[in-house]
Structure formats: structure tokens, C-alpha cells
Design an enzyme around this catalytic site. Structure first.
Site, short mmCIF file in Angstrom:
data_model
loop_
_atom_site.label_atom_id
_atom_site.label_comp_id
_atom_site.label_asym_id
_atom_site.label_seq_id
_atom_site.Cartn_x
_atom_site.Cartn_y
_atom_site.Cartn_z
N HIS A 115 -10.74 -10.68 52.60
CA HIS A 115 -9.93 -11.82 53.22
C HIS A 115 -9.31 -11.35 54.45
O HIS A 115 -9.30 -11.82 55.50
CB HIS A 115 -8.97 -12.53 52.45
CG HIS A 115 -8.38 -13.67 52.91
ND1 HIS A 115 -7.31 -14.38 52.44
CD2 HIS A 115 -8.50 -14.39 54.14
CE1 HIS A 115 -6.82 -15.51 53.17
NE2 HIS A 115 -7.75 -15.70 54.11
N GLU A 160 -11.79 -10.16 57.16
CA GLU A 160 -12.08 -11.16 57.69
C GLU A 160 -11.15 -11.73 58.98
O GLU A 160 -11.81 -12.07 60.12
CB GLU A 160 -12.42 -12.61 56.78
CG GLU A 160 -12.88 -13.68 57.53
CD GLU A 160 -11.78 -14.85 56.96
OE1 GLU A 160 -11.37 -15.70 57.85
OE2 GLU A 160 -11.77 -15.27 55.96
N HIS A 161 -9.88 -11.49 58.81
CA HIS A 161 -8.98 -11.82 59.83
C HIS A 161 -8.96 -10.74 60.83
O HIS A 161 -8.96 -10.95 61.97
CB HIS A 161 -7.60 -12.10 59.13
CG HIS A 161 -7.42 -13.34 58.44
ND1 HIS A 161 -6.25 -14.08 59.17
CD2 HIS A 161 -7.80 -13.71 57.49
CE1 HIS A 161 -6.34 -15.29 58.24
NE2 HIS A 161 -7.09 -15.13 57.28
N GLU A 200 -0.34 -16.78 53.92
CA GLU A 200 -1.34 -17.97 53.71
C GLU A 200 -1.50 -17.97 52.12
O GLU A 200 -1.66 -18.84 51.50
CB GLU A 200 -2.78 -17.50 54.31
CG GLU A 200 -3.75 -18.68 53.94
CD GLU A 200 -5.08 -18.20 54.38
OE1 GLU A 200 -6.28 -18.78 54.09
OE2 GLU A 200 -5.31 -16.96 55.22
#
Length: 1025
Positions: free
Chosen positions: A102, A105-106, A203
Site C-alpha cells: 500500500h 502504491e502511494h 488513512e
């Protein structure tokens, strides 16, 4: 963006199969025909064609290829749809919960070799006319999709995406911003305490404040305990700070390689040019490796397991004493077996969908809980699928009873099977979904094939849905007990099943905060003085980098001149049926007919307003005419694509204090079922069953539970609705129908032991709303079916004519606007005008059990057709991209934030935000920035591109003409808005910022949903709910 397994892949039953087929425009050669000319074995730009398959049901030709040198897999779906899509996905199989896929991905989206500027991904949002741009991390793959209707834009975005995933910079600074870092609370003051910061860190803290999300995560981790599914791929907040920058780079090197990649393209652009660009810009620079990312099968348990987890209590739960969840989850077969997956997904719908299903009857109707558990039904997003069944909103003492009911129901299904009519209704649903055209068809396909293809299933086989339907019919014919045998095998005799319960713990959030504090102290204790100095220096460096004006000139961009100057016209005819105005719009709808009716609320007594959303949600689910609610549900599934009623509050396009209020009836059907669909509506108008208290209680519980669950996910929407409440009359009604007021009202109703009050309200509302005297209708269908649809509509109006009654409006100030602006003497819409409305300032805090905030500030401005509206739209986009994104997300660490213009109100918002009052001052600084005029012509042009990509987003045939029907916005009005957008200048932007957003000039509302707040408590200007 992190996708939880359940919401991740819209299963077949949600798949909207769609796109623009211009059936009546004969193209010389269509994209489908061009693609069908490829031959297996043919070579092209380093790829070899493996298979070519024509899929007539979805109007597409599929071409499957592999890349010779690296083994990369490629699927192209050629279809005459101009909304072209690209997606690349990698199998990402983390073995810990640090959130490495994750955070990666950012971070890959923060700059690459060819595009080294910070954050090219967010910058491309304003340099392109994309219809979609995002990235998702699922449990076992990471996917990067975009779509656009412009060929040059497609090449630009493809270039940025390829460079991002294969050649990212992965700078340490980006890892610290996007992942996690230790930093002084105020980075410019070394004496402030050290805290954890980072976009993904916040998040995931927000995601884990959602009980449904927490439950789904635990369920998956515990059902598949032996490999990648046992960890949190998005990142467990307390494990994220264990990830190092080096581990991130290592994960990229092993997983983001063409040998571990699957490419998908869709639309009407030629495949050749995609292959050439992908080969030249990326694949030619790699050799084949063995990525070794396969997921092994989960070893089967020899006996069932049980487990328990806790969550935070829900302040809005319909019944505070009943907040437990219990669910049984079964491990099923491998998802790469396409037909088995299709069968199990259908079986799942038969078992749990709608009031005729055995589990609905056994679990929901006895009112043991409020709704099915948050994870329910078939889930094909992991290598081996699962099926889950259970309840939420139940009390702990019912645990054994629920387990008993679940096993009993499975026995009953094995004994009795399913009615043939229910199976037909489901197959009918699939037929409709294949014919219905939506605008993001490419994205639906990419999501639909992602999981199976990720584990080397055949994506072409998945697209051939009709073959699965035929095979299914054949299997049932050969063995009438086909489905019962599956239930016996997968549920009755399956020892790999997990029973997971969840209960609220008053100290849950406290314990989480303590654990985070402990983790933080551990990290801090290990620091030397020089480490602290380094942390402070790095904090200043990051702040400095975040504050610099970025040079984005290396990125490709469209120009404002690339935007179409005019919009295509949508012709409609306005006439009447049975004395009711109707708008007919001829569209290529594939033999589906779409019907809508707007019914005015003008005559409804004020005290019934709060009940209108409840009325809308139950009116099609209580039974009607000769049908009880079960039979009604069955008929709707067999004969229609769905029938629903929703509230509508429509801001007038010329005056702020004028609006239209009503409910919208909405349904669709295959043309062969037109008379059946209208018969169902007739029965709802003439004899709805509104007095069944037991049925109503079930619907109320489900509705209250759904609203309570939605807040942690859509908190920003609730904050925005509330902040606009006191600014316009329409905003006030919007809050009543869909804001926190409505959530609290539904909670109150759900808590009542006696529902007679609601039962008395429903027929009164029905009298006022389902009244042909204040209705207008619209029909979208093919030209061939229009006269048939008109005749059926005419006879429907005759059937319901006894409901017609002239009633006096509650407000005296009703004004009329012609439905067809070119014909003043024709039928009209009746709007409410509250010209003496006085807007007022209001600051409200809703304390919530979340560790993050949702912040919103709204300012009253101007309606759609005002000359300043276009400037405010461009300003909102520009402030978001050039100022607020940097302040709220990059520096503040919120998951998102920005400004938007609409409904006569200019609104700022933030999403999953660790700050509250600080964000309000960021909004103010944004206004100062705009007033100072420190932005360039390039900034303005990019904001215009961004506005146009929304204005010009594709519209499905079923929705064409809806702007005119609902809001009275004509093509001419849209065109003049368009011309005003093109004309917006630097001077206009500074001017509207000063006139509308400056402190002295504005009337504003402020709302925060979030944890208890000391600063606000001490400030008497705030109202705390």
C-alpha cells in the site's frame, strides 16, 4: 487507496456491463472487427498473440497476448466505446502487516526517472481530461488504472503510469511523507513532542475506526492463517512504523517486474499503438525473472474453528445493548475454476438475496439482529473463495441461537432446494446487467477479471458469461439436485469454517491510543541526541520540499485548445400521457426501457418531511395489490432491472432561495416486460401494503444500521451537508433528508417499541406524493420501442388516475418554470421560493468515536446560471490542486481534502484528517492565497482541464436528457456555462475570491465530525451535538 476485500471486486452480480454502442451508426470498420483480424501466433512489437475471442454478449473482441522477452501477460478488449481504459496490475503478496504494498502504491506515484517532479500523479489530474485515475491495493495485487476519451491524453497518461510503476524514484522523503515518519508535532519547533505522521498511517487509522472494516479484516486473516491473507496488506497502524525505506525498495524490485505484471487495455483505440508504446517505454528494458509470488492453497482444517475480536462501541447503533456481530465463514474452491465460481456466486445470491431467500427468512425476519454481518455472501477476491453468513446488531446471548439457525437453514436448503422461479429471476438479472450500458465499462471489466487472472485464471473465459449461463442450465437439467449437492459439499461437510464473533469494548479506542503511545515511546527511547537532531532536520527538509512551488514542466499536458468547444445536443420530445407531462429521449439502450417519474412534495404537511426518506426506502418493499412483499420482490427481480424511490432536492439554476422538492421513481426493464413493470407501479400507487408493522420493523432496523455504518466512510459528505444547512433553503431540506438529522431520526424510530406513529405517517405521505396531479415522467428507450413505451405509460396513467387530486401547496410561494424552456405555454415545474430566507452562521461539532476528523466549511455564493459561477468552479479546482492538497494532505497528513462548488455553495472539506481547527485555518489561508493572485496562467489552464474532465465525463444512454428533466438545465444553458468556463481569467479568479470568500463578505457554516475536542469545548461560538 486501499481496497477491502469485500468492496474490492464488484462480483458478477454488481458488474455493470455497458459502454457506448452506437448501434445505429455504421462505422466503416469497428474496433471489434479490427481486433478480430488478429491471428494466434502473430507477432507484434515484442508480443505474440495467443487467443482471439469474439464475445457478442458484451459487444467486444478479446485479444490475449504474452510478451516474448519477459513473459508479461496482456489482454485487450476491443469495443466501440470511446472511454478507453488502461490498467497494469502486479501480484503483491506481503508476508507482514507493515502495509508495504500500500505504501509502495502511494510512493511510486511520487516521481519517476522520466518525470522526476514531486507527485506527478496528482499533477496529471489537472493536466489531462481523464475520466478516471487511481490506484488500488487489494489483498494480493496492486492495480493502476486510468481511462480517458482523448487519444493524445491516453498516450500521455500511459507514459506517466509506465514510468511510475517500472522506474519510480522511491525517494526516502516520499516514503516518509506517504508511509510514516517520526516528527516534531510542530516541525519548526524542536521542543514539541515527537509523533507518528504519514498519509498511509492516517488513512489506515481511519480505516480501522470503521467496525465493518475491522471485522472483514479479522475474518480474512483468521480464515486463511497460513500465507499472505493472514496479514493486513493495507497496513496495520501499529505495524506500519516497523517498515524501513530499504524494505520498500526491495519489495518493488521483486514484485514490480513485467514477469509479474498483467496489462489490460479496453476501448476503440488500436491495440498496435498500445503495444508499441508499452514495449518501447518499458518492457524492452527488462529480461525475464521468476518472480516467485504464487499464493499456495490454504491447507484445509480438519475441524472448524471459533474466535472472538473486539471493536469500538457505536454511538449511533439503533440499540446500544445489541452491538454484537457473529458470522460463519466457509472456505470454498479455487477462483480460477470459472464455472464453479459462477455457480457459487449464483448459489450465494439464492441463499441470501432478498426476502425470498432462506437466510433472510431465518435470520433477518425474526429480528435477532439489525442486518446481515458486514461480510456476507460469496467473496471471490482471494485465491480460494469464501462464503460468509451471519448477523450484526445482535445481543451476546443470542450467539448459540444464531449458530443453530445457520446450520438448520443449511439442512433445510439441502432438503428443499430453491424454487425454479427464483433461479429464473437471477438469470434475468444477469441478462439485464449484460445489456445495461454504463459509462465506466472498461473499469468494471478490469476489476471483474483482476482476481482470477492474478492467480493465472483465464480472463477470456470470465468474459464469456453466457457460456457459464448455458452450462449452468444444462447442469440443472441433468441433475435437479445440482445446487443442493453443492450446498452439502461446501457447507454441510466442510470442516474449514470459522465462526467469528465481535463485541464492543468501551475501552477500545483508549487501548488503541495506549498501544500507539507505547510504540511511540519505544521508538523514542532508542533515540540518541544526534538522532533527534536528524529527525528535526529531516522534518524541516520535508516541510521545505512541501512548501516549494513545483516545476511540473517535465510532465505531458493537454491544452485548453484540446477541449471540444461545443457539446453534442441531446434531442428530447416533450408531450403528455394521461394529462401528465412526459419527456421522451431516444437512445441506443440495447432493448432496455428506463422510466422515471418526479413527484412533487409541495403539498406535503411539514411534520411529515422527516419521514420521507423512510417512505422512499419502504414503499417498494412492503407488498402491493395482490402481492405480499415476498411475491412483490420476486416479480421485481423477474420483470425489471430494479424499482426504487429516492428523495430529490433540486437547487434552482437562477435563484439561490428557490428549489424544487420531490421524490424520484426510477425503474428499468427489458422491452418485453414493459406491461409488467407498469403493473407493479400501478399496484404501488393504488394499493401499497403500508400497515405490516413486523415487516416495517425489519426495514427500519436495516436502514438505521446502514446509516450508522456509513458515517465512518462518508463522514465528509455528512460534514458538507451539515455545513451548508443554514445557507440556502435547499441545503436545509438536504440536511433533513440525508444529513446527520436523518441518521438521528432513523435511530429514534429504530428504538421505538411501537411503530404505530410511522405506520400512520406512511399512507398520508403516499396520498400527497403518488398523485398524478403533481408528477412528470421521462422515458429513455430505442426509437423502435418508443411508441410501445408511450402506450404503456398512457395506460399506467389511466390505472392510477383515481389517485389524482388537486391539493393545496403547504407554502404559498410557489413559482412555475416551463418544462420546455422554448415553450412557455406548455407544462411546468412548480418550485418553492423562499425569498425571505435569511442565511446564518453556524459552527457544529459532532463528537464521534473516530481517531480522525471530517472537517467542512461552506460559503453561500451564486446559482448555476450566474456569471460568476464558472469562475468559482475553476477557483475550487485550482485551490484544491495548487494549495489545499499540499496543506491538508502533504503537510497535514489527512487522506484527502479540497474545495468544490455546487448548489450555490462553495465548500471546503477534509477526509480522515488528524487535524481539526488547524484545517479550518488552512481553508482560510487558501482564500488568502487566491486573493493574492500568486498563481500562473498554467495553473488556471490546468484547473480548467480538470473542470472540463468532470463536465464532459461520459453519460450513459439511460441518463441522457436527465439534466433537463430534473433540473431544467438545457443544452443551451450548458453551452453558455461552457463558454464562461473557457473565458475565466486571472482577474476573475482574484475578484470572486475577494467578493465571495473574503472574511467580511461571506455567510458560512462550519462542521466537524470527529473525536472530543478540547479547543472547541472552550470556544462558546461552537455548538456541540
Amino acid at each position: 487507496m486501499f481496497r477491502q476485500t469485500k468492496a474490492a471486486l464488484q462480483k458478477l452480480r454488481y458488474l455493470k456491463l455497458n459502454g457506448q454502442q452506437h448501434t445505429w451508426k455504421l462505422k466503416s470498420t469497428s474496433a471489434r472487427e479490427r481486433a478480430a483480424q488478429y491471428q494466434p501466433g502473430q507477432k507484434s512489437h515484442g508480443f505474440t498473440v495467443r487467443e482471439v475471442a469474439v464475445v457478442p454478449d458484451l459487444f467486444l473482441t478479446a485479444v490475449k497476448l504474452t510478451h516474448d522477452k519477459t513473459g508479461a501477460q496482456y489482454l485487450h478488449a476491443a469495443r466501440d466505446d470511446s472511454n478507453n481504459l488502461f490498467s497494469v496490475q502486479f501480484r503483491t503478496t506481503p508476508m507482514d502487516s507493515t502495509g508495504v504494498p500500500h505504501i509502495l502504491e502511494h510512493t511510486v506515484l511520487c516521481g519517476s526517472e522520466k518525470y522526476p517532479c514531486r507527485d506527478p500523479f496528482f499533477k496529471m489530474l489537472t493536466r489531462s481530461l481523464s475520466t478516471f485515475m487511481n490506484a488500488f491495493t487489494a489483498s494480493d495485487y496492486t492495480m493502476y488504472p486510468f481511462s480517458t476519451q482523448n487519444g493524445k491524453d491516453f498516450q500521455n497518461l500511459l507514459s506517466v503510469y509506465l514510468d511510475a510503476v517500472f522506474f519510480p524514484c522511491l525517494r526516502e522523503q516520499d516514503f516518509r511523507q506517504e508511509g510514516w515518519r517520526l516528527e516534531n508535532e510542530n516541525p519548526t519547533d524542536p521542543n514539541t513532542p515527537l509523533v507518528f505522521k504519514g498519509v498511509v498511517f492516517n488513512e489506515m487509522k481511519g480505516a480501522f475506526s470503521d467496525n465493518e472494516r475491522v471485522y472483514a479484516q479479522h475474518l480474512q486473516n483468521k480464515l486463511y492463517p497460513d500465507h499472505t491473507y493472514s496479514v493486513v496488506s493495507g497496513g496495520e497502524p501499529l505495524a506500519i512504523p516497523d517498515l524501513t525505506w530499504e524494505q520498500l525498495r526491495q519489495f518493488h524490485a521483486t514484485h514490480y517486474h513485467p514477469s509479474n505484471a498483467r496489462f489490460f487495455t479496453y476501448g476503440d483505440l488500436p491495440l498496435e499503438q498500445h503495444l508499441q508504446q508499452i514495449e518501447e517505454e518499458a518492457l524492452s528494458k527488462f529480461d525475464r525473472i521468476n518472480p516467485n509470488t504464487e499464493v499456495p492453497s490454504q491447507p484445509h482444517w480438519s475441524s472448524p474453528r471459533e474466535d472472538h475480536v473486539t471493536c469500538s462501541p457505536d454511538a449511533l447503533a439503533p440499540d446500544p445493548a445489541r452491538q454484537n456481530t457473529l458470522c460463519v465463514s466457509y472456505l470454498l474452491g479455487d477462483i480460477t475454476d470459472t464455472f464453479e465460481g459462477f455457480t457459487l456466486s449464483l448459489l450465494s445470491s439464492l441463499m441470501i438475496s432478498g426476502p425470498n431467500s432462506p437466510f433472510y427468512k431465518a435470520l433477518i425476519e425474526p429480528k435477532i439482529g439489525t442486518d446481515f454481518s458486514s461480510v456476507v455472501g460469496y467473496d471471490g477476491s482471494t485465491k480460494e473463495a469464501s462464503f460468509s453468513i451471519g448477523l450484526q446488531g445482535m445481543s451476546a446471548e443470542d450467539t448459540e441461537r444464531v449458530k443453530q439457525i445457520i446450520s438448520q437453514t443449511i439442512d433445510d436448503i439441502i432438503e428443499n432446494g430453491f424454487e425454479e422461479e427464483r433461479i429464473e429471476a437471477l438469470l434475468h438479472k444477469i441478462e439485464i446487467q449484460m445489456k445495461h450500458q454504463s459509462t465506466n465499462f472498461g473499469l468494471s471489466l478490469a476489476s471483474y477479471i483482476a482476481s482470477s487472472w492474478n492467480h493465472d485464471g483465464d480472463p477470456v473465459e470470465l468474459l464469456q458469461i453466457n457460456e457459464s449461463v448455458s452450462e449452468f442450465r444444462q447442469a440443472l437439467k441433468e441433475n435437479p439436485r445440482f445446487l443442493q449437492d453443492k450446498v452439502k459439499h461446501y457447507f454441510k461437510e466442510n470442516t474449514h469454517r470459522l465462526t467469528l464473533s465481535m463485541s464492543p469494548d468501551e475501552a477500545y479506542l483508549e487501548k488503541q491510543a495506549e498501544a500507539e503511545e507505547e510504540k511511540l515511546q519505544k521508538k523514542i527511547q532508542a533515540l540518541s541526541d544526534s538522532d533527534r537532531k536528524e529527525i528535526y532536520d529531516k522534518g524541516l527538509e520535508l516541510l521545505d520540499a512541501q512548501s516549494k512551488t513545483q516545476d511540473a514542466s517535465c510532465l505531458p499536458a493537454l491544452k485548453v485548445s484540446d477541449i471540444e468547444p461545443t457539446i453534442p445536443v441531446t434531442p428530447v420530445q416533450i408531450s403528455t400521457a394521461g394529462g401528465v407531462p412526459v419527456q421522451f429521449c431516444e437512445q441506443p439502450t440495447n432493448g432496455l426501457v428506463y422510466f422515471r417519474a418526479m413527484c412533487s412534495l409541495n403539498t406535503l404537511p411539514e411534520e411529515l418531511r422527516l419521514y420521507v426518506p423512510l417512505f422512499c426506502s419502504v414503499i417498494t418493499k412492503m407488498g402491493c395489490g395482490a402481492l405480499d412483499y415476498r411475491q412483490q420482490s420476486q416479480q421485481m427481480e423477474l420483470r425489471t432491472g430494479g424499482m426504487s424511490v429516492s428523495t430529490q432536492v433540486i437547487q434552482d439554476s437562477t435563484q439561490l432561495d428557490v428549489y424544487e422538492q420531490g421524490v424520484l421513481l426510477n425503474s428499468s426493464c427489458l422491452d418485453r416486460n414493459l406491461s409488467h413493470m407498469f403493473q407493479l407501479w400501478s399496484d404501488i400507487f393504488n394499493s401499497p401494503h403500508l400497515d405490516d408493522e413486523e415487516r416495517l420493523r425489519v426495514l427500519v432496523m436495516m436502514s438505521a444500521q446502514e446509516l450508522a455504518n456509513g458515517i465512518s466512510y462518508s463522514g465528509h459528505m455528512y460534514a458538507m451537508t451539515r455545513s451548508g444547512r443554514h445557507l440556502t433553503p435547499a441545503g436545509d431540506l438536504q440536511e433533513t433528508f440525508s444529513g446527520m438529522d436523518q441518521v438521528k431520526f432513523m435511530k429514534r424510530i429504530a428504538e421505538m417499541s411501537d411503530l404505530s406513529q410511522a405506520i400512520r405517517a406512511l399512507p398520508r405521505i403516499k396520498k400527497h406524493l403518488l398523485n398524478p396531479d403533481n408528477m412528470r415522467c421521462s422515458v429513455n428507450a430505442t426509437p423502435q420501442k418508443m411508441s410501445d413505451a408511450a402506450a404503456q405509460l398512457e395506460s399506467f396513467m389511466k390505472d392510477v388516475s383515481e389517485n389524482r387530486k388537486e391539493r393545496k401547496p403547504v407554502r404559498s410561494n410557489i413559482i412555475e418554470r416551463p418544462l420546455d424552456p422554448r415553450d412557455d405555454s406548455g407544462p411546468s415545474r412548480k418550485l418553492v421560493s423562499e425569498l425571505n430566507f435569511s442565511p446564518c452562521h453556524m459552527k457544529t461539532l459532532f463528537p464521534m468515536p473516530f481517531p480522525v476528523n471530517f472537517v467542512s466549511e461552506s460559503i453561500r455564493t451564486v446559482p448555476f446560471s450566474h456569471e460568476d459561477y464558472a469562475s468559482l468552479c475553476v477557483l475550487a479546482r485550482m485551490m484544491t490542486a495548487k494549495f489545499l492538497h499540499g496543506e491538508i494532505r502533504e503537510k497535514g497528513g489527512a487522506y484527502g481534502g479540497g474545495a468544490r462548488m455546487g448548489g450555490g455553495v462553495f465548500t471546503f472539506y477534509s477526509y480522515r484528517d488528524p487535524n481539526s481547527v488547524q484545517t479550518l485555518s488552512a481553508f482560510r489561508r487558501g482564500v488568502d492565497w487566491a486573493k493574492s493572485g500568486q498563481f500562473t496562467q498554467q495553473d488556471i489552464d490546468e484547473a480548467k482541464l480538470s473542470v472540463f474532465s468532470a463536465v464532459d465525463s461520459p453519460v450513459a444512454p439511460s441518463n441522457k436528457g436527465m439534466g433537463l428533466f430534473l433540473s431544467g438545465v438545457t443544452d443551451e444553458m450548458k453551452q453558455s456555462h461552457r463558454e464562461r468556463l473557457f473565458a475565466v481569467t486571472h482577474k476573475n479568479l482574484v475578484d470572486v475570491a475577494e467578493r465571495y470568500l473574503g472574511v467580511g463578505q461571506r455567510t458560512c457554516g462550519v462542521t466537524i465530525l470527529g473525536p472530543e475536542n478540547e479547543t472547541i469545548k472552550k470556544d462558546p461560538s461552537w455548538i456541540i451535538k
